[in-house]
Design an enzyme around this catalytic site. Structure first.
Site, PDB file in Angstrom:
ATOM      1  CG  ASP A 184      -2.010   1.004   1.207  1.00  0.00           C
ATOM      2  OD1 ASP A 184      -3.002   0.896   0.470  1.00  0.00           O
ATOM      3  OD2 ASP A 184      -1.851   1.984   1.982  1.00  0.00           O
ATOM      4  CE1 TYR A 199      -4.948   7.125   0.388  1.00  0.00           C
ATOM      5  CE2 TYR A 199      -4.645   7.104   2.767  1.00  0.00           C
ATOM      6  CZ  TYR A 199      -4.842   6.429   1.578  1.00  0.00           C
ATOM      7  OH  TYR A 199      -4.921   5.067   1.574  1.00  0.00           O
ATOM      8  CG  HIS A 246      -5.363  -3.384  -0.317  1.00  0.00           C
ATOM      9  ND1 HIS A 246      -4.764  -2.811  -1.408  1.00  0.00           N
ATOM     10  CD2 HIS A 246      -4.918  -2.671   0.763  1.00  0.00           C
ATOM     11  CE1 HIS A 246      -4.001  -1.795  -1.027  1.00  0.00           C
ATOM     12  NE2 HIS A 246      -4.070  -1.694   0.282  1.00  0.00           N
TER      13      HIS A 246
END
Length: 292
Positions: free
Chosen positions: A104, A211, A264
């Site tokens: 990730d 982010y 994921h």
């Protein structure tokens, strides 16, 4: 031989990171980098296996997470800073080169290191995150990806993402982990540990600032020259599998292995297969492909 799990605080690039360590002191260094919304514990199935194989394993809580320092401001979480943290860890370990494994957001840091500092990274293994240039073009290359990326835009809002994540004893965060993984991947005990990490002062804003900083950065980066292994769970709720194939085109010495039934969180769902691929890659170079 079993090695103890050690916990250290290490100064690097102007911040102090908590780093779990395991394995022989003189073993080749492997750095494992977690993603969002995790911490060092997400590599619990890999740490002992790699240590038993003779590697010295360092697993940091990356900046902003769990027990590591949480600098204020969005700019503190730009990719250049995140990569410099890892380079500082290599300096602290006293090694010129190390292998890096990232999942990730940890994978994005690993991509950056592989592109910009191949002299420090001997080889890289990346789990379920595309090359940054591919990620930047995802909406054009794979239109369905835009729908899957809704949360990236939501995280740009002030305070609201933190409020949603925290409310009702972090029900949202716990639900994301369990709702996007195979049944049984995250036990109740695991989630207690995750909630404790999220509940560290300042952690939520710092985690989400990755982010906020990431969307403001240019996505174009160069090709990868070092050996690279890309592992990808095809049932990923956040990223389209085709992004992995596009990412492989950015690698001079790359190999892609798909996990047909993994999500994921593949290193926690299929640790035996993931560990086998990682060990083959670290020991012998690029592994031959075999069924999952």
């Amino acid at each position: 031989m079993a090695f103890p799990l050690e916990h250290h605080d290490i100064r690097t690039n102007g911040v102090t990171l908590h780093v779990a360590q395991c394995g022989p002191a003189n073993g080749p260094l492997v750095v494992l980098l977690h993603g969002f919304p995790e911490f060092w514990y997400s590599w619990r199935h890999q740490i002992m296996e790699l240590a038993a194989a003779g590697y010295r394993v360092w697993v940091p809580d990356q900046r902003g997470y769990n027990r590591s320092e949480k600098p204020a401001g969005i700019s503190a979480y730009q990719l250049k800073q995140l990569g410099a943290d890892v380079l500082g860890l290599l300096d602290a370990a006293g090694v010129a080169q190390a292998a890096v494994v990232g999942h990730d957001w940890g994978g994005i840091v690993a991509w950056w290191l592989a592109v910009w500092h191949p002299e420090r990274i001997s080889r890289a293994a990346i789990l379920n995150v595309p090359h940054p240039a591919v990620l930047g073009q995802a909406a054009r290359k794979v239109p369905r990806q835009l729908l899957k990326s809704w949360y990236v835009f939501f995280f740009q809002l002030p305070w609201l993402p933190e409020w949603l994540f925290r409310r009702r004893q972090f029900r949202f965060g716990r639900g994301v982990l369990r709702g996007t993984s195979r049944a049984g991947t995250f036990s109740s005990e695991d989630l207690v540990r995750y909630v404790a990490a999220w509940n560290q002062p300042g952690a939520l804003t710092s985690m989400i600032n990755w982010y906020r900083a990431g969307l403001c950065q240019p996505s174009r980066t160069g090709r990868v020259s070092i050996p690279l292994l890309l592992l990808w769970g095809k049932q990923d709720a956040f990223l389209e599998p085709r992004l992995a194939a596009f990412s492989l085109q950015q690698c001079a010495q790359g190999q892609l292995v798909y996990f047909e039934q993994a999500t994921h969180w593949l290193h926690q769902e299929e640790p035996a297969a993931v560990n086998r691929h990682l060990l083959d890659f670290l020991r012998l170079g690029l592994p031959v492909s075999f069924p999952i």
